[in-house]
Design a protein around this motif. Structure first.
Motif, PDB file in Angstrom:
ATOM      1  N   GLY A  13       0.919  -1.177  -0.075  1.00  0.00           N
ATOM      2  CA  GLY A  13      -0.285   0.213   0.081  1.00  0.00           C
ATOM      3  C   GLY A  13       0.934   0.991  -0.180  1.00  0.00           C
ATOM      4  N   ILE A  31       1.692   2.976   2.273  1.00  0.00           N
ATOM      5  CA  ILE A  31       2.986   2.825   3.578  1.00  0.00           C
ATOM      6  C   ILE A  31       3.851   1.866   3.301  1.00  0.00           C
ATOM      7  N   TYR A  60      -7.241  11.531   0.081  1.00  0.00           N
ATOM      8  CA  TYR A  60      -6.180  12.095   1.450  1.00  0.00           C
ATOM      9  C   TYR A  60      -5.780  13.649   1.517  1.00  0.00           C
ATOM     10  N   ALA A  66       3.383  -3.636   6.919  1.00  0.00           N
ATOM     11  CA  ALA A  66       2.905  -2.370   6.478  1.00  0.00           C
ATOM     12  C   ALA A  66       1.594  -3.080   5.444  1.00  0.00           C
ATOM     13  N   ARG A  92     -13.989  16.363  -2.279  1.00  0.00           N
ATOM     14  CA  ARG A  92     -14.166  14.524  -1.444  1.00  0.00           C
ATOM     15  C   ARG A  92     -14.820  15.604  -0.572  1.00  0.00           C
ATOM     16  N   PHE A 112     -17.543   4.007   5.693  1.00  0.00           N
ATOM     17  CA  PHE A 112     -16.329   3.060   6.741  1.00  0.00           C
ATOM     18  C   PHE A 112     -16.598   3.046   8.161  1.00  0.00           C
TER      19      PHE A 112
HETATM   20  C1  FAD Z   1     -13.547   6.837   5.764  1.00  0.00           C
HETATM   21  C2  FAD Z   1     -11.872   7.313   5.886  1.00  0.00           C
HETATM   22  C3  FAD Z   1     -11.037   8.748   5.269  1.00  0.00           C
HETATM   23  C4  FAD Z   1      -9.766   8.884   5.322  1.00  0.00           C
HETATM   24  N1  FAD Z   1      -8.445  10.104   5.331  1.00  0.00           N
HETATM   25  C5  FAD Z   1      -7.534  10.624   5.052  1.00  0.00           C
HETATM   26  C6  FAD Z   1      -7.071  11.412   4.940  1.00  0.00           C
HETATM   27  O1  FAD Z   1      -7.681  12.359   4.929  1.00  0.00           O
HETATM   28  N2  FAD Z   1      -5.521  11.853   5.350  1.00  0.00           N
HETATM   29  C7  FAD Z   1      -4.880   9.999   5.638  1.00  0.00           C
HETATM   30  O2  FAD Z   1      -3.471  10.810   5.959  1.00  0.00           O
HETATM   31  N3  FAD Z   1      -5.687   9.701   6.226  1.00  0.00           N
HETATM   32  C8  FAD Z   1      -6.601   8.826   5.949  1.00  0.00           C
HETATM   33  N4  FAD Z   1      -7.533   7.929   6.200  1.00  0.00           N
HETATM   34  C9  FAD Z   1      -6.489   6.779   7.343  1.00  0.00           C
HETATM   35  C10 FAD Z   1      -5.918   5.838   5.696  1.00  0.00           C
HETATM   36  O3  FAD Z   1      -6.779   5.810   4.767  1.00  0.00           O
HETATM   37  C11 FAD Z   1      -4.820   5.398   6.384  1.00  0.00           C
HETATM   38  O4  FAD Z   1      -4.658   5.599   7.248  1.00  0.00           O
HETATM   39  C12 FAD Z   1      -4.015   4.573   4.935  1.00  0.00           C
HETATM   40  O5  FAD Z   1      -4.751   4.278   3.784  1.00  0.00           O
HETATM   41  C13 FAD Z   1      -3.127   2.946   5.784  1.00  0.00           C
HETATM   42  O6  FAD Z   1      -2.274   2.555   4.528  1.00  0.00           O
HETATM   43  P1  FAD Z   1      -1.402   1.472   4.760  1.00  0.00           P
HETATM   44  O7  FAD Z   1      -0.343   1.376   3.458  1.00  0.00           O
HETATM   45  O8  FAD Z   1      -0.621   1.368   6.122  1.00  0.00           O
HETATM   46  O9  FAD Z   1      -2.323   0.325   4.448  1.00  0.00           O
HETATM   47  P2  FAD Z   1      -3.423  -0.375   3.552  1.00  0.00           P
HETATM   48  O10 FAD Z   1      -4.076   0.727   2.723  1.00  0.00           O
HETATM   49  O11 FAD Z   1      -4.637  -1.213   4.352  1.00  0.00           O
HETATM   50  O12 FAD Z   1      -2.243  -1.574   3.013  1.00  0.00           O
HETATM   51  C14 FAD Z   1      -2.575  -2.621   3.697  1.00  0.00           C
HETATM   52  C15 FAD Z   1      -1.583  -3.725   1.539  1.00  0.00           C
HETATM   53  O13 FAD Z   1      -1.031  -4.276   2.171  1.00  0.00           O
HETATM   54  C16 FAD Z   1      -1.593  -5.373   1.724  1.00  0.00           C
HETATM   55  N5  FAD Z   1      -1.965  -7.588   2.585  1.00  0.00           N
HETATM   56  C17 FAD Z   1      -2.052  -8.018   3.656  1.00  0.00           C
HETATM   57  N6  FAD Z   1      -1.862  -8.299   3.828  1.00  0.00           N
HETATM   58  C18 FAD Z   1      -0.340  -9.002   3.045  1.00  0.00           C
HETATM   59  C19 FAD Z   1      -0.048 -10.218   2.989  1.00  0.00           C
HETATM   60  N7  FAD Z   1      -0.611 -11.241   3.816  1.00  0.00           N
HETATM   61  N8  FAD Z   1       1.176 -10.166   1.465  1.00  0.00           N
HETATM   62  C20 FAD Z   1       0.914  -8.810   0.733  1.00  0.00           C
HETATM   63  N9  FAD Z   1       0.602  -8.175   1.224  1.00  0.00           N
HETATM   64  C21 FAD Z   1      -0.381  -8.362   2.258  1.00  0.00           C
HETATM   65  C22 FAD Z   1      -2.782  -5.284   1.375  1.00  0.00           C
HETATM   66  O14 FAD Z   1      -3.327  -6.172   0.199  1.00  0.00           O
HETATM   67  C23 FAD Z   1      -2.601  -3.999   1.382  1.00  0.00           C
HETATM   68  O15 FAD Z   1      -3.021  -3.486  -0.305  1.00  0.00           O
HETATM   69  C24 FAD Z   1      -8.213   7.621   5.759  1.00  0.00           C
HETATM   70  C25 FAD Z   1      -9.024   6.270   6.781  1.00  0.00           C
HETATM   71  C26 FAD Z   1     -10.575   6.185   6.313  1.00  0.00           C
HETATM   72  C27 FAD Z   1     -11.560   4.873   6.691  1.00  0.00           C
END
Ligand code: FAD
Length: 419
Positions: A32, A34, A67, A181, A241, A286
């Motif tokens: 993702g 991050i 975001y 992540a 948005r 959500f």
């Molecule tokens: C309604 C809403 C609005 C938001 N608005 C904002 C905003 O305006 N600004 C902001 O900063 N944040 C916002 N957020 C928060 C933001 O969406 C999250 O913090 C962010 O998307 C997290 O990113 P991530 O990469 O940590 O996780 P994710 O985006 O969940 O990515 C995790 C990845 O890991 C992969 N994965 C999982 N398990 C495995 C595995 N076993 N093997 C391989 N791959 C795997 C998944 O496929 C996925 O692609 C919002 C959240 C919500 C719910």
């Protein structure tokens, strides 16, 4: 390399097992935003990185999210060298207006408060994810395996063994460190037995995109209704948005309305400052939760992003905290690697935990407080918060402090961030 042609197997040349039995220095589970940010931040570290994403690259890009991207996050991406690919596709906001529903006293943040050309940015998911995917594919030390899923991890004193399902086959690699992540549910965190603290909110969040009749003027709004915060963020092409928080039943009922009724309800919250609204595409709902992992690290394991913490969407903090985690962890392990230390040792990883866990808790607490104080009709609370908003608007020290806290300019800055 085209995104659809990403590595689907780990050929022997991609897993150059070193003399001590390591195939990679670190394995990042989750591509993702991050996970990709961490892999990109390590491009010049000399560490060999395996990044694994379960979804097909094109599916990972196609998430209907957007975001608020804070100033510090932009500076981190500048430091990485990917910002010039992101910037043309996103909107800037130059003004933020905070208000207590329709109460007249509004707090207005402007670029003059910080002496910067803008206050922050708003990016759709693909505008961040795609440039990052392309960036890591050009990093010599990063192998990007996608689609592939991590299905097992074992930790030993001197390393970790990771089982990966790729093209229906299980392959095993060894590394010094695993970085989870892998999002809020984080199978890696759960399998490691790391406990979390927190709660689900009584509110859900509706996300929608609209096109207003009048220009949005690069202004972001946060209106605190007693049912929950309501944010309007400007996007390119004069779109906006909406992030609309409401108690579960109300949110479900709002989502069940037909487009015309939904727009009528939306316009009531929105106000008439931008004229008539056109609804663009579907709305999504959500669940909202606050979660903090009891620990961010164990020997050979570190958590970043949503795997480590989740917060209420008020103030658009979640993703930005994760970007800071990625920059901080990159700095800690790169420094250790340069000093010839083992990057998976708990003493090294604790430096990352000490840096990020407390800072994230401050923001989690701040968003929780904002939500509770404003989603409230109890008169003494209403009077105190209105007094607070009045003070914030009139006392520059308070205003600038609050603004800096919200956009990441308080706390320890990663060296990677270009100032
Ligand atoms: C309604 C809403 C609005 C938001 N608005 C904002 C905003 O305006 N600004 C902001 O900063 N944040 C916002 N957020 C928060 C933001 O969406 C999250 O913090 C962010 O998307 C997290 O990113 P991530 O990469 O940590 O996780 P994710 O985006 O969940 O990515 C995790 C990845 O890991 C992969 N994965 C999982 N398990 C495995 C595995 N076993 N093997 C391989 N791959 C795997 C998944 O496929 C996925 O692609 C919002 C959240 C919500 C719910």
């Amino acid at each position: 390399m085209a995104l659809s042609q990403l590595s689907q197997t780990l050929s022997p040349s991609q897993t150059p097992t070193d003399a001590r039995g390591y195939d990679y220095d670190l394995v990042i589970v989750g591509g993702g935003i991050i996970g990709l940010t961490l892999a990109s931040a390590l491009k010049d570290s000399g560490l060999s990185v395996l990044l694994i994403e379960a979804k097909v690259a094109s599916a990972a890009v196609a998430k209907g999210q957007a975001y608020a991207v804070h100033m510090l996050s932009a500076r981190i991406y500048q430091g990485i060298g990917v910002w010039d690919k992101i910037l043309p596709q996103i909107a800037k906001y130059c003004q933020v207006r905070l208000s207590d529903a329709d109460y007249g006293d509004v707090v207005e943040f402007a670029t003059t408060d910080l002496d910067t050309p803008e206050l922050g940015y708003v990016a759709e998911h693909q505008a961040l994810l795609q440039p990052l995917q392309e960036f890591v594919q050009n990093c010599d030390h990063v192998t990007y395996l996608c689609p592939a899923e991590v299905v097992g991890t074992q930790y030993q004193q001197d390393g970790a063994t990771i089982e990966i399902k790729v093209a229906e086959q299980i392959q095993t690699v060894r590394s010094k460190l695993v970085v989870a992540a892998d999002g809020a549910r984080s199978p890696i965190r759960q399998a490691a037995g790391i406990k979390t603290l927190g709660w689900k909110y009584w509110q859900s969040c509706i996300v929608a995109f609209v096109k207003p009749e009048k220009p949005h003027n690069n202004t972001a709004y946060e209106k605190f209704w007693s049912s929950g915060p309501f944010a309007i963020l400007p996007l390119p092409g004069n779109r906006c948005r909406i992030v609309w928080t409401a108690p579960h039943e109300e949110a479900k009922a709002l989502c069940a309305l037909d487009d015309e009724q939904f727009l009528a309800e939306l316009s009531r919250r929105y106000g008439d400052q931008m004229g008539k609204l056109e609804l663009l595409g579907d709305r999504f709902i959500f669940q909202v939760q606050l979660m903090q992992s009891d620990r961010y690290v164990l020997p050979r394991l570190a958590l970043i992003g949503d795997a480590a913490h989740n917060c209420h969407p008020v103030g658009g903090q979640g993703l930005n905290l994760g970007i800071r985690d990625a920059a901080a962890l990159a700095e800690v392990i790169q420094t250790a690697h340069k000093a010839g230390e083992d990057i998976g040792k708990i003493q090294i990883l604790k430096k990352y935990e000490r840096w990020r866990q407390k800072e994230n808790l401050t923001i989690l607490g701040f968003t929780d407080l904002l939500d509770r104080v404003f989603s409230n009709n109890f008169l003494p609370v209403v009077l105190v918060r209105r007094l607070g908003l009045g003070i914030m608007q009139r006392v520059p020290l308070v205003k600038v402090f609050a603004l800096k806290l919200m956009i990441g300019l308080k706390g320890r800055t990663p060296k990677l961030a270009k100032l």
